[in-house]
Design an enzyme around this catalytic site. Structure first.
Site, PDB file in Angstrom:
ATOM      1  N   LYS A  15      23.038  23.893   6.317  1.00  0.00           N
ATOM      2  CA  LYS A  15      22.670  25.125   5.604  1.00  0.00           C
ATOM      3  C   LYS A  15      21.434  25.760   6.234  1.00  0.00           C
ATOM      4  CE  LYS A  15      21.912  23.227   1.570  1.00  0.00           C
ATOM      5  NZ  LYS A  15      22.144  21.801   1.849  1.00  0.00           N
ATOM      6  N   ARG A  90      20.888  23.980  -7.397  1.00  0.00           N
ATOM      7  CA  ARG A  90      21.350  22.620  -7.136  1.00  0.00           C
ATOM      8  C   ARG A  90      21.771  21.909  -8.410  1.00  0.00           C
ATOM      9  NH1 ARG A  90      18.221  21.787  -2.063  1.00  0.00           N
ATOM     10  NH2 ARG A  90      18.515  19.692  -1.273  1.00  0.00           N
ATOM     11  N   ARG A 128      18.011  13.978  12.352  1.00  0.00           N
ATOM     12  CA  ARG A 128      17.410  15.316  12.368  1.00  0.00           C
ATOM     13  C   ARG A 128      15.918  15.275  12.720  1.00  0.00           C
ATOM     14  NH1 ARG A 128      18.933  18.873   7.342  1.00  0.00           N
ATOM     15  NH2 ARG A 128      17.993  17.174   6.145  1.00  0.00           N
ATOM     16  N   ARG A 162      11.553  14.261   8.946  1.00  0.00           N
ATOM     17  CA  ARG A 162      11.248  14.387   7.523  1.00  0.00           C
ATOM     18  C   ARG A 162      11.194  13.023   6.838  1.00  0.00           C
ATOM     19  NH1 ARG A 162      15.149  19.015   5.163  1.00  0.00           N
ATOM     20  NH2 ARG A 162      15.010  17.595   3.390  1.00  0.00           N
ATOM     21  N   ARG A 173      19.741  11.075  -1.761  1.00  0.00           N
ATOM     22  CA  ARG A 173      19.982  12.525  -1.759  1.00  0.00           C
ATOM     23  C   ARG A 173      21.465  12.857  -1.806  1.00  0.00           C
ATOM     24  NH1 ARG A 173      17.110  14.137   3.311  1.00  0.00           N
ATOM     25  NH2 ARG A 173      17.570  16.285   2.759  1.00  0.00           N
TER      26      ARG A 173
HETATM   27  P1  AMP Z   1      16.246  20.388   1.266  1.00  0.00           P
HETATM   28  O1  AMP Z   1      15.348  20.733   2.400  1.00  0.00           O
HETATM   29  O2  AMP Z   1      17.027  21.559   0.761  1.00  0.00           O
HETATM   30  O3  AMP Z   1      17.122  19.196   1.541  1.00  0.00           O
HETATM   31  O4  AMP Z   1      15.290  19.951   0.042  1.00  0.00           O
HETATM   32  C1  AMP Z   1      14.390  18.879   0.158  1.00  0.00           C
HETATM   33  C2  AMP Z   1      13.939  18.412  -1.208  1.00  0.00           C
HETATM   34  O5  AMP Z   1      13.288  19.475  -1.912  1.00  0.00           O
HETATM   35  C3  AMP Z   1      15.046  17.958  -2.136  1.00  0.00           C
HETATM   36  O6  AMP Z   1      15.465  16.622  -1.908  1.00  0.00           O
HETATM   37  C4  AMP Z   1      14.365  18.127  -3.503  1.00  0.00           C
HETATM   38  O7  AMP Z   1      13.430  17.081  -3.735  1.00  0.00           O
HETATM   39  C5  AMP Z   1      13.581  19.420  -3.297  1.00  0.00           C
HETATM   40  N1  AMP Z   1      14.413  20.594  -3.644  1.00  0.00           N
HETATM   41  C6  AMP Z   1      14.856  21.570  -2.808  1.00  0.00           C
HETATM   42  N2  AMP Z   1      15.585  22.484  -3.462  1.00  0.00           N
HETATM   43  C7  AMP Z   1      15.627  22.076  -4.754  1.00  0.00           C
HETATM   44  C8  AMP Z   1      16.254  22.580  -5.932  1.00  0.00           C
HETATM   45  N3  AMP Z   1      16.994  23.700  -5.926  1.00  0.00           N
HETATM   46  N4  AMP Z   1      16.074  21.889  -7.090  1.00  0.00           N
HETATM   47  C9  AMP Z   1      15.324  20.780  -7.149  1.00  0.00           C
HETATM   48  N5  AMP Z   1      14.734  20.230  -6.069  1.00  0.00           N
HETATM   49  C10 AMP Z   1      14.869  20.875  -4.881  1.00  0.00           C
END
Ligand code: AMP
Length: 214
Positions: A15, A90, A128, A162, A173
């Site tokens: 994404k 989410r 990654r 990360r 996750r």
């Molecule tokens: P991502 O980079 O999108 O994988 O997001 C990394 C982390 O940020 C996730 O594992 C959550 O801890 C937090 N996060 C990102 N987007 C959301 C969301 N819409 N709702 C809740 N937590 C989020």
């Protein structure tokens, strides 16, 4: 009518990469909740500390905090027209909050699934790496940098891995995605707002498909 393009997909589905392409090549702003939370890393406020702890665990930040940052960010001038959401909503509650926001902003929601089978995802995440300067995303298995652990464009900086891309956190996750986010596919499908692209194709091919849909 302007749109809110919701990019949905498991963590590691690509994404972020595709949202960046759409922003760079079509000029559509991309709003990534994950990136915004990561930017809070150095802030020393109670909310920032809470966000850091939860993110490091691989779990989700509360719907209220998440929605607040989306609402604030999308009220800026660059989001007057169509914008892309990467990583939001989410949960079902967040999806409800987004309906209200779309009404308020007079936009229609269009969801696009970047579809990648579960067994592909682990390597995508654990492999990654990203450049701390320009954000370019690499993968040590699929898209390695020219030189080990440094960006092709910024050789002075080591690539980031990360903290939540470790094997243990990736498992959490992916489970969180299955339980909380996957049901949203049904929600958007039933209301006729879900489109899909095959996320196992090569990056440029996925981009070409996406471009037709936005
Ligand atoms: P991502 O980079 O999108 O994988 O997001 C990394 C982390 O940020 C996730 O594992 C959550 O801890 C937090 N996060 C990102 N987007 C959301 C969301 N819409 N709702 C809740 N937590 C989020």
């Amino acid at each position: 009518m302007s749109k809110i393009i919701v990019l949905i997909g498991a963590p590691g589905a690509g994404k972020g990469t595709q949202a960046r392409f759409l922003e760079e090549r079509l000029g559509i702003p991309q709003i990534s909740t994950g990136d915004m939370f990561r930017e809070m890393k150095n802030a020393d406020t109670p909310i920032a500390r809470e966000v850091q702890t939860i993110m490091a665990s691989g779990k989700l930040i509360s719907d209220e905090i998440t929605f607040q940052i989306v609402k604030d960010r999308t009220s800026r001038a660059d989001c007057k027209g169509t914008y892309i959401l990467d990583g939001f909503p989410r949960t079902a509650i967040q999806a409800g909050m987004l309906e209200a926001l779309a009404d308020e902003q007079n936009k229609e929601i269009s969801a696009i699934l970047i579809d990648v089978p579960l067994d592909h995802l682990e390597k995508r995440m654990t492999g990654r790496r990203s450049c701390p300067i320009c954000g370019e995303i690499y993968n040590i298995y699929y898209k390695p940098p020219k030189n080990d652990n440094v960006c092709d464009f910024h050789t002075e900086a080591k690539l980031n891995h990360r903290a939540d891309d470790t094997e243990e956190k990736v498992k959490i996750r992916l489970t969180t995605y299955e339980e909380n986010t996957k049901p949203l596919l049904d929600y958007y499908e039933k209301s006729g707002r879900l489109k899909k692209v095959n996320g196992t194709d090569e990056m440029e091919a996925i981009y070409r498909e996406l471009k037709k849909l936005v």
